[in-house]
Design a protein around this motif. Structure first.
Motif, PDB file in Angstrom:
ATOM      1  N   ASP A   1       7.363  11.709 -10.088  1.00  0.00           N
ATOM      2  CA  ASP A   1       7.109  10.452  -9.392  1.00  0.00           C
ATOM      3  C   ASP A   1       5.622  10.230  -9.213  1.00  0.00           C
ATOM      4  O   ASP A   1       5.195   9.548  -8.282  1.00  0.00           O
ATOM      5  CB  ASP A   1       7.787  10.469  -8.015  1.00  0.00           C
TER       6      ASP A   1
ATOM      7  N   GLU B   1       8.409  -8.500 -12.354  1.00  0.00           N
ATOM      8  CA  GLU B   1       9.124  -7.442 -11.635  1.00  0.00           C
ATOM      9  C   GLU B   1      10.352  -7.997 -10.932  1.00  0.00           C
ATOM     10  O   GLU B   1      11.367  -7.303 -10.805  1.00  0.00           O
ATOM     11  CB  GLU B   1       8.173  -6.752 -10.653  1.00  0.00           C
TER      12      GLU B   1
ATOM     13  N   LEU C   1       3.536   7.131  -8.197  1.00  0.00           N
ATOM     14  CA  LEU C   1       3.962   5.931  -8.924  1.00  0.00           C
ATOM     15  C   LEU C   1       4.706   5.009  -7.961  1.00  0.00           C
ATOM     16  O   LEU C   1       5.323   5.507  -7.015  1.00  0.00           O
ATOM     17  CB  LEU C   1       4.889   6.318 -10.082  1.00  0.00           C
ATOM     18  N   PRO C   2       4.683   3.720  -8.151  1.00  0.00           N
ATOM     19  CA  PRO C   2       3.965   2.985  -9.195  1.00  0.00           C
ATOM     20  C   PRO C   2       2.471   2.948  -8.920  1.00  0.00           C
ATOM     21  O   PRO C   2       2.056   2.993  -7.758  1.00  0.00           O
ATOM     22  CB  PRO C   2       4.588   1.585  -9.115  1.00  0.00           C
TER      23      PRO C   2
ATOM     24  N   ASP D   1       6.336   1.006 -13.657  1.00  0.00           N
ATOM     25  CA  ASP D   1       5.844   2.283 -13.128  1.00  0.00           C
ATOM     26  C   ASP D   1       4.325   2.335 -13.181  1.00  0.00           C
ATOM     27  O   ASP D   1       3.676   2.851 -12.279  1.00  0.00           O
ATOM     28  CB  ASP D   1       6.418   3.457 -13.931  1.00  0.00           C
TER      29      ASP D   1
ATOM     30  N   LEU E   1       1.983  12.195 -17.125  1.00  0.00           N
ATOM     31  CA  LEU E   1       3.042  11.686 -16.240  1.00  0.00           C
ATOM     32  C   LEU E   1       3.848  12.842 -15.676  1.00  0.00           C
ATOM     33  O   LEU E   1       4.211  13.768 -16.397  1.00  0.00           O
ATOM     34  CB  LEU E   1       3.963  10.755 -17.020  1.00  0.00           C
TER      35      LEU E   1
ATOM     36  N   ARG F   1      -0.919  -0.865  -4.621  1.00  0.00           N
ATOM     37  CA  ARG F   1      -0.669   0.322  -5.445  1.00  0.00           C
ATOM     38  C   ARG F   1      -1.961   1.120  -5.587  1.00  0.00           C
ATOM     39  O   ARG F   1      -3.046   0.540  -5.617  1.00  0.00           O
ATOM     40  CB  ARG F   1      -0.161  -0.092  -6.831  1.00  0.00           C
TER      41      ARG F   1
END
Lengths: 295, 250
Positions: free
Chosen positions: B150, B103, B169-170, B110, B147, B136
């Motif tokens: 966001d 990253e 997300l992520p 995502d 999906l 996360r």
């Protein structure tokens, strides 16, 4: 003190938790420590009274306004705070989807190891476990080195035992954890209920398989008749008459699907074609299921 | 994803009972993870973006990485081990380090997709540990993904039906076999995969507190096979069994 998470869904206990308590009861006897339980959310309070018959001496009832439905991080954080408050030495849950999930969150938050799907434990120093691998077709003997032992108990490793010689009184101790909004970022936001009368493969008590031996899609007629007569469930099929393509029919390295199939635990009537994913086609699924009768 | 032996039926152990004897076995990818790879390819096909695959395993695990890239994954990261087994704590730590490095170099992911549990070790915790370390949200046992702008809506089987989780997300999702049917790689796909980059890192082995002593095979259950008969003459015995199972009332 040994602490067992009694899992429930909106107040309805998961039977695997009672098996876990039977496992914990033996462990508690071996260590000379009491077996206590944790229930999360006030909706679960009615379960508490029944836990004495499973050897539980005290129930910790986690209370929080937001604990109205399943929220794995919140459940885990509440348990972490309860561990700190009570000094529990062993914390356990059933090896169910939720049990493994919550305990993994507890392990991650406490930065401690966790042994999943244990079938036996020797509470010496170090703490030794025997746990399932490859969906139960292989066992691993391992040691856990941690200040608090975190384990889940494999489904059907022991039978639930609710008939103690001396029933114990259960004390209910409320526990109010400090949970932030962050702990509720993952929670059940909606549900799609099964249509009334349907039974999923994971809930089926009996699975009847009809494999390629029936010859063709038309050959499943007998199974379909049985479904109609006995209020069973027939899975979705494709044009070949197969519920899901049988993975092991594939002519390549995927010759046998590996150990992820173990949901055939408490089958009800579920006539299924041989080839249903996660069912009787895999040795792991066969090993861990009861009463599966592949056709 | 994880390279695992393609066991079939009876498992044989090595003499020291530390590993499965793989001398006569092929290798494959854990099935949940195979579905995770397929799902990543489908998500990119539907929504755009790019995908990468990561494994922690021996040199030979490059084969599984290339299999994944043959399906459409753009690039691969190989955390090369000396073949020793890594426990879930150590595995998660190595993956977290790799994700952070990726990253830092190429921007945030995502979604991080894992198999719900590895086929061989069945630990049920690597994805959750990674999610925790990276702060996360994580949903496990996912069998449906949608999906949104966001966020991601993840479905999984729960008591009485489907449970739906909507998380920002992520995020991290651990997937279960059955979410999709993985495709086969095409010949051109396999050829292209050989030209795609595999980034190699060699993490140092560590212990996370769960130490394997030995493996053993479970004791054989005694079983008995009864031939009920052939054709219609088997029917009375079949009915008896169905009654015993509670499927048919007398």
């Amino acid at each position: 003190m040994i602490l067992g998470l009694v899992e429930h869904d909106r107040g309805r206990p998961n039977d695997l938790s009672f098996q876990m308590l039977a496992f914990g009861r033996r462990l508690a006897a071996g260590r000379g420590e009491p077996l206590e339980a944790v229930l999360i959310g006030t909706e679960a309070e009615p379960i508490a009274g029944a836990l004495g018959a499973h050897g539980v001496s005290k129930v910790h009832l986690i209370r929080h306004d937001e604990l109205t439905d399943y929220a794995p991080e919140a459940w885990a954080e509440a348990i972490v705070q309860l561990i700190a408050s009570t000094g529990a030495t062993v914390v356990m849950a059933a090896g169910s989807d939720r049990g493994n999930e919550v305990m993994a969150h507890v392990a991650a938050r406490t930065e401690m190891p966790m042994a999943s799907n244990c079938v036996a434990a020797d509470p010496g120093d170090p703490f030794q476990v025997t746990r399932q691998r490859w969906g139960g077709t292989l066992l691993e003997e391992a040691v856990l080195r941690a200040p608090v032992t975190l384990i889940t108990v494999a489904p059907h490793a022991v039978q639930a035992d609710s008939s103690p010689a001396t029933p114990t009184e259960v004390a209910v101790a409320p526990f109010d954890p400090n949970l932030s909004e962050q702990e509720f970022r993952v929670r059940v936001t909606d549900r799609v209920e099964k249509p009334a009368g349907q039974t999923s493969l994971s809930e089926a008590r009996v699975v009847v398989g009809g494999g390629r031996g029936v010859g063709s899609a038309a050959g499943f007629g007998a199974l379909e008749q049985a479904v109609g007569r006995h209020r069973g469930v027939l899975p979705r099929r494709n044009q070949r008459g197969v519920a899901y393509p049988r993975r092991s029919d594939r002519p390549d390295r995927r010759a046998h699907r590996s150990g992820s199939v173990h949901r055939l635990r408490d089958q009800r009537r579920h006539p299924a074609h041989r080839g249903v994913q996660g069912s009787e086609t895999h040795p792991g699924g066969q090993h861990r299921s009861r009463g599966a009768h592949p056709g | 994803m994880k390279r695992v032996p393609a066991t079939s039926g009876r498992i044989t152990l090595t003499a020291d009972r530390q590993e499965i004897d793989t001398r006569f076995l092929g290798f494959t990818v854990s099935p949940h993870e195979e579905c995770a790879v397929e799902e990543a390819v489908r998500l990119v096909e539907a929504h755009g973006g790019t995908s990468a695959v990561l494994t922690l395993g021996p040199e030979a695990a490059v084969e599984q990485l290339q299999d994944a890239m043959a399906l459409g994954i753009e690039r691969a990261v190989h955390l090369v081990t000396d073949g020793r087994e890594w426990d879930p704590v150590a595995t998660a730590e190595a993956i977290v380090e790799a994700v952070r490095a990726q990253e830092a170099a190429a921007g945030p992911f995502d979604l991080l997709l894992f198999g719900n549990e590895a086929a061989d070790s069945g630990d049920y915790q690597v994805g959750i540990r990674v999610a925790r370390a990276l702060d996360r949200p994580c949903v496990t046992g996912v069998k449906g993904i949608e999906l949104q702008d966001d966020a991601v809506e993840a479905r999984r089987e729960g008591p009485g039906g489907w449970e739906v989780f909507r998380i920002a997300l992520p995020a991290v999702l651990t997937l279960k076999e059955g979410i999709n049917l993985p495709r086969y790689p095409s010949i051109p796909g396999r050829l292209r995969a050989k030209k795609k980059p595999v980034e190699r890192t060699v993490p140092e082995w560590r212990s996370g507190g769960l130490e394997k002593v030995r493996l053993k095979l479970p004791s054989e259950r005694e079983s008995e096979v009864e031939v009920l008969g052939t054709g219609a003459e088997a029917a009375p015995r079949v009915v008896e069994i169905l009654k015993a199972l509670g499927l048919v009332r007398a």
